[in-house]
Scaffold this motif. Structure first.
Motif, PDB file in Angstrom:
ATOM      1  N   ILE A 123       0.712  -1.246  -0.030  1.00  0.00           N
ATOM      2  CA  ILE A 123       0.026  -0.014   0.185  1.00  0.00           C
ATOM      3  C   ILE A 123       0.801   1.044   0.101  1.00  0.00           C
ATOM      4  CG2 ILE A 123      -1.592   1.233   1.169  1.00  0.00           C
ATOM      5  CD1 ILE A 123      -2.606  -1.392   2.600  1.00  0.00           C
ATOM      6  N   LEU A 124       0.723   2.239  -0.917  1.00  0.00           N
ATOM      7  CA  LEU A 124       1.067   3.664  -0.762  1.00  0.00           C
ATOM      8  C   LEU A 124       0.067   4.485  -0.169  1.00  0.00           C
ATOM      9  CD1 LEU A 124       3.562   5.399  -1.433  1.00  0.00           C
ATOM     10  CD2 LEU A 124       2.543   5.967  -3.407  1.00  0.00           C
ATOM     11  N   ASP A 125       0.422   4.812   1.153  1.00  0.00           N
ATOM     12  CA  ASP A 125      -0.672   5.844   1.746  1.00  0.00           C
ATOM     13  C   ASP A 125      -0.180   7.344   1.482  1.00  0.00           C
ATOM     14  OD1 ASP A 125      -1.983   7.374   3.717  1.00  0.00           O
ATOM     15  OD2 ASP A 125      -0.348   6.715   5.282  1.00  0.00           O
ATOM     16  N   ALA A 126      -1.237   7.721   0.713  1.00  0.00           N
ATOM     17  CA  ALA A 126      -1.262   9.410   0.401  1.00  0.00           C
ATOM     18  C   ALA A 126      -2.561  10.216   0.459  1.00  0.00           C
ATOM     19  CB  ALA A 126      -0.924   9.454  -1.283  1.00  0.00           C
ATOM     20  N   ILE A 127      -3.121   9.718   1.580  1.00  0.00           N
ATOM     21  CA  ILE A 127      -4.491  10.171   2.174  1.00  0.00           C
ATOM     22  C   ILE A 127      -4.274  11.637   2.695  1.00  0.00           C
ATOM     23  CG2 ILE A 127      -6.460   9.566   3.333  1.00  0.00           C
ATOM     24  CD1 ILE A 127      -6.070   6.555   2.733  1.00  0.00           C
ATOM     25  N   PHE A 128      -3.842  11.640   3.923  1.00  0.00           N
ATOM     26  CA  PHE A 128      -3.834  12.916   4.726  1.00  0.00           C
ATOM     27  C   PHE A 128      -2.313  13.309   4.900  1.00  0.00           C
ATOM     28  CE2 PHE A 128      -7.173  10.852   7.133  1.00  0.00           C
ATOM     29  CZ  PHE A 128      -8.327  11.546   6.512  1.00  0.00           C
ATOM     30  N   GLY A 129      -1.960  14.641   4.471  1.00  0.00           N
ATOM     31  CA  GLY A 129      -0.814  15.214   4.821  1.00  0.00           C
ATOM     32  C   GLY A 129      -0.668  15.882   5.890  1.00  0.00           C
ATOM     33  N   PHE A 130       0.349  16.980   6.146  1.00  0.00           N
ATOM     34  CA  PHE A 130       0.700  17.662   7.282  1.00  0.00           C
ATOM     35  C   PHE A 130      -0.128  18.609   7.911  1.00  0.00           C
ATOM     36  CE2 PHE A 130       3.118  20.258   4.267  1.00  0.00           C
ATOM     37  CZ  PHE A 130       2.422  21.761   4.795  1.00  0.00           C
ATOM     38  N   SER A 131      -1.150  18.746   7.229  1.00  0.00           N
ATOM     39  CA  SER A 131      -2.345  20.025   7.468  1.00  0.00           C
ATOM     40  C   SER A 131      -3.502  19.086   8.160  1.00  0.00           C
ATOM     41  CB  SER A 131      -2.911  20.642   6.432  1.00  0.00           C
ATOM     42  OG  SER A 131      -3.417  19.741   5.303  1.00  0.00           O
ATOM     43  N   PHE A 132      -3.308  17.662   8.228  1.00  0.00           N
ATOM     44  CA  PHE A 132      -4.537  16.991   8.831  1.00  0.00           C
ATOM     45  C   PHE A 132      -4.698  17.427  10.197  1.00  0.00           C
ATOM     46  CE2 PHE A 132      -5.561  13.434  11.453  1.00  0.00           C
ATOM     47  CZ  PHE A 132      -6.863  13.206  10.959  1.00  0.00           C
ATOM     48  N   ILE A 187       3.007  -1.194   4.174  1.00  0.00           N
ATOM     49  CA  ILE A 187       2.473   0.098   3.856  1.00  0.00           C
ATOM     50  C   ILE A 187       3.735   1.000   3.826  1.00  0.00           C
ATOM     51  CG2 ILE A 187       1.055   2.283   4.907  1.00  0.00           C
ATOM     52  CD1 ILE A 187      -0.872   0.287   6.263  1.00  0.00           C
ATOM     53  N   VAL A 188       3.573   2.090   2.768  1.00  0.00           N
ATOM     54  CA  VAL A 188       4.638   3.008   2.404  1.00  0.00           C
ATOM     55  C   VAL A 188       3.722   4.448   2.835  1.00  0.00           C
ATOM     56  CG1 VAL A 188       6.259   4.365   1.145  1.00  0.00           C
ATOM     57  CG2 VAL A 188       6.153   1.814   1.064  1.00  0.00           C
ATOM     58  N   SER A 189       4.141   5.168   3.563  1.00  0.00           N
ATOM     59  CA  SER A 189       3.269   6.645   3.977  1.00  0.00           C
ATOM     60  C   SER A 189       3.994   7.658   3.219  1.00  0.00           C
ATOM     61  CB  SER A 189       2.973   6.895   5.375  1.00  0.00           C
ATOM     62  OG  SER A 189       1.999   6.074   5.807  1.00  0.00           O
ATOM     63  N   VAL A 190       3.329   8.479   2.634  1.00  0.00           N
ATOM     64  CA  VAL A 190       3.841   9.901   2.300  1.00  0.00           C
ATOM     65  C   VAL A 190       3.800  11.125   3.309  1.00  0.00           C
ATOM     66  CG1 VAL A 190       3.559  11.484   0.344  1.00  0.00           C
ATOM     67  CG2 VAL A 190       3.157   9.048  -0.023  1.00  0.00           C
ATOM     68  N   ASP A 191       4.980  11.391   3.494  1.00  0.00           N
ATOM     69  CA  ASP A 191       5.330  12.750   4.554  1.00  0.00           C
ATOM     70  C   ASP A 191       5.108  12.426   5.969  1.00  0.00           C
ATOM     71  OD1 ASP A 191       6.363  15.176   4.555  1.00  0.00           O
ATOM     72  OD2 ASP A 191       4.433  16.135   4.484  1.00  0.00           O
ATOM     73  N   ILE A 192       3.828  11.979   6.239  1.00  0.00           N
ATOM     74  CA  ILE A 192       3.340  11.729   7.495  1.00  0.00           C
ATOM     75  C   ILE A 192       2.562  10.605   7.500  1.00  0.00           C
ATOM     76  CG2 ILE A 192       1.670  13.312   7.764  1.00  0.00           C
ATOM     77  CD1 ILE A 192       2.532  13.926  10.672  1.00  0.00           C
ATOM     78  N   PRO A 193       2.310   9.487   8.327  1.00  0.00           N
ATOM     79  CA  PRO A 193       1.357   8.502   8.267  1.00  0.00           C
ATOM     80  C   PRO A 193      -0.182   9.108   8.421  1.00  0.00           C
ATOM     81  CG  PRO A 193       2.963   7.792   9.543  1.00  0.00           C
ATOM     82  CD  PRO A 193       3.122   9.302   9.250  1.00  0.00           C
TER      83      PRO A 193
END
Length: 239
Positions: free
Chosen positions: A128-137, A159-165
């Motif tokens: 899984i590539l997790d690109a759902i929520f960013g740092f503004s969540f 799971i690989v998360s983008v920027d922050i899980p």
């Protein structure tokens, strides 16, 4: 010098300066570079011969845009990505990135029956590539994501998360215990305060940061190897 971790305010300030007249980057450029770094991270950790099928989960914001770029590059790398968008983004750039994936013949799960489709996708993918929520969540997690995140968490897929899980606070981490627990994290620009406790493999993707900006914000970024868009952070950088 120790790598700097960013607060929400500082991360936002750096993003704004990158896209101001001083930084002169467009959002398209930054998404392209960020998404490429994410795709390269996944490819480095999960070999396409063993993990060929990637479920790319995209939120409706810029984080989801990074995911769409990553999906396109993963397709070019020889993976078989599938895009899952619980709530598709409405901005023009998001639509253009989605069209680029369509032109690559990358499958997107249909919007109807989302939970059932996600369950089927989790059973037929390898990572899984997790690109759902960013740092503004900011919590709490709302529909439809309140159903999506538990399903991803219960999955046995790495799971690989983008920027922050997804589900983590940018400064306080997984304080509510509802965020994803990725095996790999690729921080963009610089790591965020909330991931100091992260214990998985941690990569940095931010080779687009100008030297002047790196010095101004005292980021103390590590050296990127060769022509790579990513650099793995050693254990000592996570303390």
């Amino acid at each position: 010098m120790v790598l700097r971790y960013l607060t929400a305010k500082l991360a936002q300030q750096i993003d704004e300066e990158l896209m101001s007249s001083a930084g002169a980057f467009s959002i398209d450029q930054l998404m392209e570079l960020a998404g490429l770094a994410c795709a390269q991270t996944l490819a480095k950790v999960y070999d396409k011969e063993k993990y060929p099928k990637v479920l790319v989960c995209c939120g409706p914001g810029n984080q989801g845009g990074d995911g769409l770029v990553a999906a396109r590059h993963l397709g070019m790398f020889g993976y078989r990505p599938t895009i899952y968008m619980p709530k598709p983004g409405s901005k023009d750039i998001y639509q253009r990135l989605k069209t680029q994936c369509d032109n690559m013949k990358i499958q997107t799960l249909p919007p109807s029956n989302e939970t059932t489709d996600l369950a089927d996708a989790l059973a037929s993918n390898d990572v899984i590539l997790d690109a759902i929520f960013g740092f503004s969540f900011k919590g709490p997690i709302r529909a439809p994501f309140d159903n999506v995140l538990p399903m991803l968490t219960k999955s046995s897929l790495p799971i690989v998360s983008v920027d922050i899980p997804s589900g983590w606070d940018v400064e306080k981490g997984n304080i509510d215990g509802v965020g994803l627990q990725p095996d790999v994290l690729v921080s963009l620009t610089a790591p965020k305060e909330g991931v100091r406790a992260f214990t998985g493999r941690h990569f940095l993707g931010g080779r687009f940061i100008p030297k002047a900006m790196e010095e101004k914000f005292e980021l103390n970024l590590p050296q990127y190897p060769g022509v790579d868009q990513i650099v793995e952070l050693p254990q000592t950088q996570k303390l």
